[in-house]
Design a protein around this motif. Structure first.
Motif, PDB file in Angstrom:
ATOM      1  N   ASP A 197       0.745  -1.237   0.069  1.00 16.17           N
ATOM      2  CA  ASP A 197      -0.118   0.005   0.015  1.00 16.17           C
ATOM      3  C   ASP A 197       0.952   1.223  -0.148  1.00 16.17           C
ATOM      4  N   SER A 198       2.053   1.092   0.043  1.00 19.20           N
ATOM      5  CA  SER A 198       3.173   2.279   0.032  1.00 19.20           C
ATOM      6  C   SER A 198       4.202   1.903  -0.917  1.00 19.20           C
ATOM      7  N   ASP A 199       4.707   2.984  -1.557  1.00 13.53           N
ATOM      8  CA  ASP A 199       5.917   2.827  -2.175  1.00 13.53           C
ATOM      9  C   ASP A 199       7.179   3.253  -1.608  1.00 13.53           C
ATOM     10  N   GLY A 200       6.973   3.879  -0.140  1.00 10.27           N
ATOM     11  CA  GLY A 200       8.070   4.370   0.193  1.00 10.27           C
ATOM     12  C   GLY A 200       8.303   5.925   0.197  1.00 10.27           C
ATOM     13  N   ARG A 201       7.709   6.541  -0.831  1.00  7.09           N
ATOM     14  CA  ARG A 201       8.330   7.973  -1.499  1.00  7.09           C
ATOM     15  C   ARG A 201       7.139   8.526  -0.501  1.00  7.09           C
ATOM     16  N   PRO A 202       7.546   9.824  -0.381  1.00  7.94           N
ATOM     17  CA  PRO A 202       7.048  10.979   0.243  1.00  7.94           C
ATOM     18  C   PRO A 202       5.807  11.490  -0.685  1.00  7.94           C
ATOM     19  N   MET A 203       4.816  12.062  -0.060  1.00  7.56           N
ATOM     20  CA  MET A 203       3.661  12.374  -0.892  1.00  7.56           C
ATOM     21  C   MET A 203       3.887  13.880  -1.742  1.00  7.56           C
ATOM     22  N   ALA A 204       4.724  14.659  -0.952  1.00  9.19           N
ATOM     23  CA  ALA A 204       5.322  15.797  -1.631  1.00  9.19           C
ATOM     24  C   ALA A 204       6.698  16.179  -1.145  1.00  9.19           C
ATOM     25  N   ASP A 205       7.410  16.947  -2.055  1.00  9.97           N
ATOM     26  CA  ASP A 205       8.707  17.192  -1.720  1.00  9.97           C
ATOM     27  C   ASP A 205       8.854  18.494  -1.241  1.00  9.97           C
ATOM     28  N   ASN A 206       7.783  19.516  -1.217  1.00 11.48           N
ATOM     29  CA  ASN A 206       7.822  20.943  -0.878  1.00 11.48           C
ATOM     30  C   ASN A 206       6.363  21.254  -0.406  1.00 11.48           C
ATOM     31  N   THR A 207       6.279  22.580   0.422  1.00 12.77           N
ATOM     32  CA  THR A 207       4.767  22.891   0.726  1.00 12.77           C
ATOM     33  C   THR A 207       4.156  23.288  -0.528  1.00 12.77           C
ATOM     34  N   LEU A 208       4.631  23.954  -1.787  1.00  9.94           N
ATOM     35  CA  LEU A 208       4.028  24.403  -2.791  1.00  9.94           C
ATOM     36  C   LEU A 208       3.372  23.241  -3.518  1.00  9.94           C
ATOM     37  N   GLN A 209       4.088  22.248  -3.508  1.00  8.62           N
ATOM     38  CA  GLN A 209       3.447  20.909  -4.193  1.00  8.62           C
ATOM     39  C   GLN A 209       2.274  20.265  -3.588  1.00  8.62           C
ATOM     40  N   TYR A 210       2.577  20.341  -2.174  1.00 12.19           N
ATOM     41  CA  TYR A 210       1.589  19.700  -1.092  1.00 12.19           C
ATOM     42  C   TYR A 210       0.277  20.615  -1.267  1.00 12.19           C
ATOM     43  N   LYS A 211       0.446  21.925  -1.205  1.00 16.60           N
ATOM     44  CA  LYS A 211      -0.617  22.722  -1.310  1.00 16.60           C
ATOM     45  C   LYS A 211      -1.581  22.533  -2.493  1.00 16.60           C
ATOM     46  N   TRP A 212      -0.895  22.279  -3.832  1.00 21.19           N
ATOM     47  CA  TRP A 212      -1.899  22.145  -4.982  1.00 21.19           C
ATOM     48  C   TRP A 212      -2.338  20.790  -4.979  1.00 21.19           C
ATOM     49  N   ILE A 213      -1.699  19.675  -4.477  1.00 24.94           N
ATOM     50  CA  ILE A 213      -2.362  18.499  -4.299  1.00 24.94           C
ATOM     51  C   ILE A 213      -3.717  18.479  -3.446  1.00 24.94           C
ATOM     52  N   VAL A 214      -3.448  19.086  -2.266  1.00 23.50           N
ATOM     53  CA  VAL A 214      -4.841  19.375  -1.371  1.00 23.50           C
ATOM     54  C   VAL A 214      -5.715  20.211  -1.988  1.00 23.50           C
ATOM     55  N   ILE A 215      -5.283  21.330  -2.796  1.00 23.87           N
ATOM     56  CA  ILE A 215      -6.471  22.096  -3.485  1.00 23.87           C
ATOM     57  C   ILE A 215      -7.497  21.281  -4.673  1.00 23.87           C
ATOM     58  N   ILE A 216      -6.609  20.523  -5.352  1.00 25.45           N
ATOM     59  CA  ILE A 216      -7.200  19.980  -6.314  1.00 25.45           C
ATOM     60  C   ILE A 216      -7.903  18.511  -5.701  1.00 25.45           C
ATOM     61  N   LYS A 217      -7.413  17.919  -5.055  1.00 22.96           N
ATOM     62  CA  LYS A 217      -8.075  16.597  -4.384  1.00 22.96           C
ATOM     63  C   LYS A 217      -9.335  17.100  -3.448  1.00 22.96           C
ATOM     64  N   GLU A 218      -9.406  18.231  -2.559  1.00 24.09           N
ATOM     65  CA  GLU A 218     -10.309  18.505  -1.775  1.00 24.09           C
ATOM     66  C   GLU A 218     -11.313  19.120  -2.579  1.00 24.09           C
ATOM     67  N   ASN A 219     -11.103  20.000  -3.507  1.00 24.52           N
ATOM     68  CA  ASN A 219     -12.216  20.752  -4.216  1.00 24.52           C
ATOM     69  C   ASN A 219     -12.991  19.849  -5.072  1.00 24.52           C
ATOM     70  N   LEU A 220     -12.244  18.874  -5.609  1.00 29.13           N
ATOM     71  CA  LEU A 220     -12.962  17.914  -6.313  1.00 29.13           C
ATOM     72  C   LEU A 220     -14.058  16.900  -5.434  1.00 29.13           C
ATOM     73  N   GLU A 221     -13.414  16.567  -4.152  1.00 28.57           N
ATOM     74  CA  GLU A 221     -14.303  15.730  -3.239  1.00 28.57           C
ATOM     75  C   GLU A 221     -15.481  16.582  -3.115  1.00 28.57           C
ATOM     76  N   ILE A 222     -15.493  17.891  -2.919  1.00 27.62           N
ATOM     77  CA  ILE A 222     -16.656  18.876  -2.734  1.00 27.62           C
ATOM     78  C   ILE A 222     -17.459  18.710  -3.982  1.00 27.62           C
ATOM     79  N   LEU A 223     -16.715  18.808  -5.226  1.00 30.00           N
ATOM     80  CA  LEU A 223     -17.575  19.222  -6.331  1.00 30.00           C
ATOM     81  C   LEU A 223     -18.450  17.885  -6.538  1.00 30.00           C
ATOM     82  N   TYR A 224     -17.823  16.482  -6.191  1.00 26.05           N
ATOM     83  CA  TYR A 224     -18.486  15.315  -6.402  1.00 26.05           C
ATOM     84  C   TYR A 224     -18.899  14.701  -4.801  1.00 26.05           C
TER      85      TYR A 224
END
Length: 259
Positions: A17-44
């Motif tokens: 269930d894990s490839d041992g790699r981090p989800m994000a390398d920096n806060t900017l990358q993580y910010k956009w992952i969360v924005i897209i994922k969570e807003n799509l969750e709201i949309l659907y």
């Protein structure tokens, strides 16, 4: 003496269930992952047949645990919501995620980028979006008869599957995404501020309605008091008239004609 032959044990295929790699390398990358994922969750949120996940391992083949990818965000339309340790396509009715998003990080060298594109193209992804928030560049790949192809002008482009519109903007971290209703995808803080503002407006509207109700009640009581006063005046006048009639009748009994 005969010996009993035993069937050879086939080792179980393990799909981590894990490839041992981090989800994000920096806060900017993580910010956009969360924005897209969570807003799509709201949309659907009202559709039970749309599964959305962030950094979830996707295994397309039941016989090859090494063949996998963990998109920053994936959308599988036609699959139920719910917990998954990984997305095992053969357990999902053979449905591949139709839309995936990747956010650029320093560890994404050109070779890695091409490897991901090849994987998504081979395994049925219909739309693939790659965003570099540090440069502001957004690249979209849409499936045709040859596979996933780019060359799309992403300014104002609308996802065929999701009906969300992209506006990459100019410069770093300037992209905006808009839902089918025209509402911009918001950060968690902006969503909280929007909720708080809506609560404040609702509270203000409730207070205004209560003040109007109290004013209307005061006006009703004032009108009722005026009506009661008028009724009391009418009764007093009627009593005076009846008194005057009795007095006039008595005077007539005495032979005196009242004026």
């Amino acid at each position: 003496m005969s010996t009993i032959s035993r069937p050879a044990l086939v080792p179980e295929v393990v799909f981590p269930d894990s490839d041992g790699r981090p989800m994000a390398d920096n806060t900017l990358q993580y910010k956009w992952i969360v924005i897209i994922k969570e807003n799509l969750e709201i949309l659907y949120q009202d559709r039970d047949d749309v599964f959305i996940a962030g950094d979830l391992l996707w295994y397309p083949d039941a016989d090859n645990p090494k063949r996998c990818m963990a998109p920053d965000v994936l959308v599988a339309i036609g699959r139920p919501k719910g917990y998954r340790g990984s997305y095992r396509q053969w357990e999902e009715g053979g449905v591949a995620p139709q839309v995936v998003f990747e956010i650029h990080s320093p560890s994404n060298d050109p070779e890695e980028v091409m490897r991901k594109l090849g994987f998504y193209s081979r395994h049925g992804v219909e739309e693939y979006y790659y965003y570099d928030p540090e440069t502001g560049k957004l690249t979209g790949f849409i499936r045709d008869e040859r596979g996933l192809e780019d060359g799309i002008d992403m300014h104002g482009f609308t996802s065929p599957r999701l009906q969300i519109r992209f506006e990459p903007g100019d410069g770093p971290d300037a992209m905006e995404i808009f839902g089918p209703d025209g509402q911009r995808f918001l950060t968690t803080v902006e969503l909280a501020q929007q909720r708080d503002e809506a609560n404040r407006r609702a509270e203000a509207a409730e207070q205004k309605a209560e003040a109007e109700r109290q004013k209307a009640e005061a006006e009703r009581r004032k009108a009722e008091a005026a009506e009661q006063k008028a009724e009391a005046e009418r009764r007093r006048a009627e009593a005076e008239r009846q008194k005057a009639e009795r007095l006039a009748a008595k005077l007539r009994e005495l032979g005196i004609e009242p004026e």
